[in-house]
Enzyme design. Structure first.
Site, PDB file in Angstrom:
ATOM      1  N   TYR A 475      -8.180  -7.002   9.475  1.00  0.00           N
ATOM      2  CA  TYR A 475      -6.872  -6.383   9.731  1.00  0.00           C
ATOM      3  C   TYR A 475      -6.512  -6.526  11.218  1.00  0.00           C
ATOM      4  CZ  TYR A 475      -2.968  -3.130   9.563  1.00  0.00           C
ATOM      5  OH  TYR A 475      -1.722  -2.577   9.645  1.00  0.00           O
ATOM      6  N   SER A 555      -0.434  -7.083   5.098  1.00  0.00           N
ATOM      7  CA  SER A 555       0.460  -6.498   6.099  1.00  0.00           C
ATOM      8  C   SER A 555       0.182  -7.142   7.462  1.00  0.00           C
ATOM      9  CB  SER A 555       0.275  -4.978   6.125  1.00  0.00           C
ATOM     10  OG  SER A 555       1.324  -4.361   6.818  1.00  0.00           O
ATOM     11  N   ASP A 640       9.179  -3.811  -1.421  1.00  0.00           N
ATOM     12  CA  ASP A 640       8.454  -3.615  -0.168  1.00  0.00           C
ATOM     13  C   ASP A 640       9.461  -3.410   0.959  1.00  0.00           C
ATOM     14  OD1 ASP A 640       6.828  -3.573   2.029  1.00  0.00           O
ATOM     15  OD2 ASP A 640       5.674  -5.348   1.496  1.00  0.00           O
ATOM     16  N   HIS A 675       4.742  -2.079  -0.859  1.00  0.00           N
ATOM     17  CA  HIS A 675       3.775  -2.574   0.118  1.00  0.00           C
ATOM     18  C   HIS A 675       2.339  -2.414  -0.365  1.00  0.00           C
ATOM     19  CE1 HIS A 675       3.087  -4.187   4.052  1.00  0.00           C
ATOM     20  NE2 HIS A 675       2.318  -3.192   4.420  1.00  0.00           N
TER      21      HIS A 675
END
Length: 705
Positions: A475, A555, A640, A675
């Protein structure tokens, strides 16, 4: 099940891999933007209009191509069957005791789309359904996102999300009879319900333009007070700041209902906070901290003193106290000083104790302190992993949930006097033996010499033969911690001989502010280099090779995957960028994208910042010279409104038009989904079925053999 790495496995799936994919023609125009004199083409700009007929037609055509590819994979049904089996186990959340003496917990009998909230009169009492979100829709796409009891426990406000959107609706029920009340709030966002008296405070935006509910920029977050029994249009406007339309505003009420706290964030790495004495003759806001430079969280009010968790003058976090009558920063006094680890949480436990969470090497540790700031003891957890506590100053009963990579979620009670933990409930998954697997934490060196940790989970006895499939996940942003956590879907990868690798990249919060800031703005390349170095480590240590290396992230992690593929397309066989931020030049123009500027910077900041963003933006750096790219499956969803689908739309269209070799470049566009949060289990299983089918297909492995 076992993996097939040889010629037999390759021959079995060759017909699908030999398909000649014909991608739909995406709508284009001649858009060219200029950033400080630099012209940047954006030919697929029409795809930003997600409701336009040309966009919806393109989406339909793309999904037809994607489904045509995925549905012909011969072992897709076997994957779906096994994932359904793995997810079909009883899940029971951590209980919490309320002031009314009742206990509440979430439970899922296996394949329920949404977990159900139960209530009991005693810990071993008969459960009764308090709120079942599965009854709020026919297909499980309405998710329960929070339940907030009034101070007297007479009422409960609950928040829901429809189809995965960030938009929040608030409903109210009688907590005693469980009967619904007529109150209904719309167009709320990033909010709960903070009760005072016979009403509550909440945060909301104005009603958006029709047809642009999921794409237009969100501005002017306001705080309102809703009194039970009145329509929303009569709600009292409590706070707004039109001079700063790109701020979030969140309310909080002290346990005695005397103080209202105002948290402001959105354009810094931390938050500002103010307090109002609602019982004062002329209530006014008193500033506790005016800037958004650091984190400031009010934990409680004890004898007219604020107890605050903050990163001010403590990059790893500290706890301070300050008189509520004069709470500015110069008056703060250390209560629990900075630790050897990131102080991540603090909460009351009984009348005179505190539970303090500290992050060490990407794992949770918890400690018990008294109200004088003295350490009582460490709370011993089952192993390295992640935990969350349920406690209150109104009673001495403490519970916690624990999980790790091969440790399904379990709930425990904790005795504040003896320090003993007692197992309440643990999950059992048919055919899964945690003892068959091992997790280790390794350290590798990134491009600039920084040592980076990474968790590896795999079957015991796995050989370093250079042919093990590796699923590398990361991430690296927004101070987010990647801690050990269990996933039933991940078991499918592990039981088929795969290695799950979770890299602790810079940009996260695992080692405090310095670690976070080392992966932000003009340091963002550090994150990508950390990820690339993780893949190189797995190859150099003999675990795998580029032919078996898979990367995935969602994301900000989707940005990570898109950027690293452009930088090192030779290193990976398969890439799964999920709901990614792919257009770094325009991300801040949609919904709440402006909120990410503290991590990314924007193309409007300066020539230097614009050039830096353009230098790694996934959309703008796709090669078009025949360089072979890995097989790529892009995922997004129609609802989203966090990272709008336009990012993935334009990225996929550019990939498909470019000359990047013959490996498939597909996009999976989900419907009635957002999302990721609140997604029903049926959709989760379908998505992972497609991800694994695509992945194993392009690795040349048949997991059904």
């Amino acid at each position: 099940m076992k993996k097939i790495l040889g010629i037999t496995g390759l021959l079995a799936i060759a017909p699908v891999m030999a398909q000649k994919l014909v991608y739909p023609t995406a709508p284009k125009d001649g858009t060219v933007d200029e950033y400080f004199g630099v012209k940047v083409a954006d030919p697929f700009r029409p795809l930003e209009d997600d409701t336009a007929a040309v966009t919806t037609a393109w989406v339909e055509a793309e999904n037809a191509v994607t489904r045509g590819y995925l549905d012909r994979i011969p072992f897709r049904d076997a994957i779906n069957k096994r994932l359904t089996q793995l997810n079909n186990y009883h899940k029971r959340g951590t209980p919490s005791k309320h002031k009314n003496g009742k206990y509440y917990y979430y439970e899922n009998n296996g394949l329920q789309n949404q977990s159900v909230l139960f209530e009991m009169d005693s810990l071993n009492g008969t459960p009764r359904v308090f709120l079942d979100p599965n009854k709020l829709s026919d297909d499980g796409t309405v998710a329960l996102t929070g339940v907030f009891f009034s101070k007297d426990e007479k009422y409960a406000a609950y928040t829901i999300s429809r189809s995965g959107s960030d938009w929040t609706e608030i409903y109210v029920m009688d907590a005693v009879t469980r009967e619904p009340l007529p109150d209904h709030i719309e167009w709320a966002k990033f909010t709960g319900a903070s009760w005072r008296g016979d009403g509550f405070y909440y945060s909301a935006y104005g009603k958006p333009e029709a047809g642009k509910e999921f794409s237009n920029a969100n501005e002017n977050h306001r705080i309102y007070y809703h009194k039970l029994g009145t329509p929303q249009e009569e709600d009292l406007l409590v706070f707004e700041d039109p001079e700063n339309p790109l701020h979030f505003h969140s309310p909080g009420v002290s346990d005695d209902e005397r103080y209202l706290f105002l948290y402001t964030s959105g354009q810094g790495i931390g938050n500002a906070v103010s307090v109002m004495d609602l019982e004062a003759e002329n209530p006014q806001w008193i500033t506790i901290e005016s800037t958004q430079e650091k984190d400031v969280s009010v934990i409680d009010v004890i004898d007219d003193q604020l107890l605050i968790l903050t990163t001010w003058d403590a990059p790893m976090g500290r706890v301070v106290t300050v008189p509520i009558s004069n709470p500015s920063r110069e008056n703060w006094v250390d209560f629990i000083p900075e630790q050897n680890g990131v102080m991540s949480s603090i909460q009351r436990a009984g009348s005179n104790l505190l539970i303090v969470g500290v992050e060490k090497d990407a794992s949770d540790h918890f400690y018990l302190y008294d109200l004088k700031g003295n350490l009582v003891r460490e709370i011993v957890l089952p192993t390295l992993g992640s935990a969350g506590f349920a406690s209150s100053k109104h009673h001495d009963e403490v519970f916690y949930g624990f999980t790790s990579f091969v440790y399904p979620s379990a709930s425990f009670s904790y005795d504040l006097k003896t320090g003993e933990s007692k197992l309440i409930k643990s999950a059992k998954i048919e055919g899964f033996n945690p003892g068959d697997y091992v997790t280790e934490q390794v350290w590798y060196t990134s491009k600039d010499g920084t040592r980076v940790p990474m968790f590896l989970t795999y079957k015991k006895g796995l050989e370093r033969n250079g042919k093990n499939p590796v699923y590398l996940y990361g991430y690296g942003g927004f101070n987010v911690n990647l801690n050990p956590a269990f996933s039933a879907n991940r078991l499918f990868w592990l039981e088929n001989g795969g290695i799950y690798a979770q890299a602790t990249l810079r940009g996260g919060g695992e080692y405090g502010e310095a670690w976070h800031e080392a992966g932000t703005k003009m340091n963002k390349l550090n994150v990508f280099n950390d990820f690339i170095a993780a893949g190189e480590y797995m190859i150099n240590e003999g675990w795998t090779s580029p032919d078996y290396l898979v990367i995935e992230g969602g994301s900000n992690g989707g940005l990570l995957v898109g950027a690293t593929v452009n930088m090192r397309p030779d290193l990976f066989k398969v890439a799964i960028p999920r709901v990614g931020v792919m257009d770094m030049m325009r991300y801040h123009l949609f919904t709440i994208g402006w909120n990410w500027a503290s991590d990314y910077g924007t193309s409007a900041d300066s020539p230097e910042m614009a050039a830096y963003l353009l230098g790694y933006s996934p959309l703008h750096n796709i090669k078009n010279d025949g360089t072979p790219y890995p097989a790529i499956l892009v995922t997004t969803a129609d609802h989203d409104d966090r990272v709008v689908p336009a990012h993935s739309f334009k990225y996929a269209a550019t990939l498909q038009e470019a000359n990047t070799g013959d490996a498939p470049k597909l996009i999976r566009i989900d419907s009635k989904a957002g999302h990721g949060a609140g997604k029903p289990i049926s959709k989760i299983i379908d998505e992972w079925t497609d991800i694994y089918s695509f992945t194993f297909q392009n690795l040349g492995i048949d997991p059904s053999k």
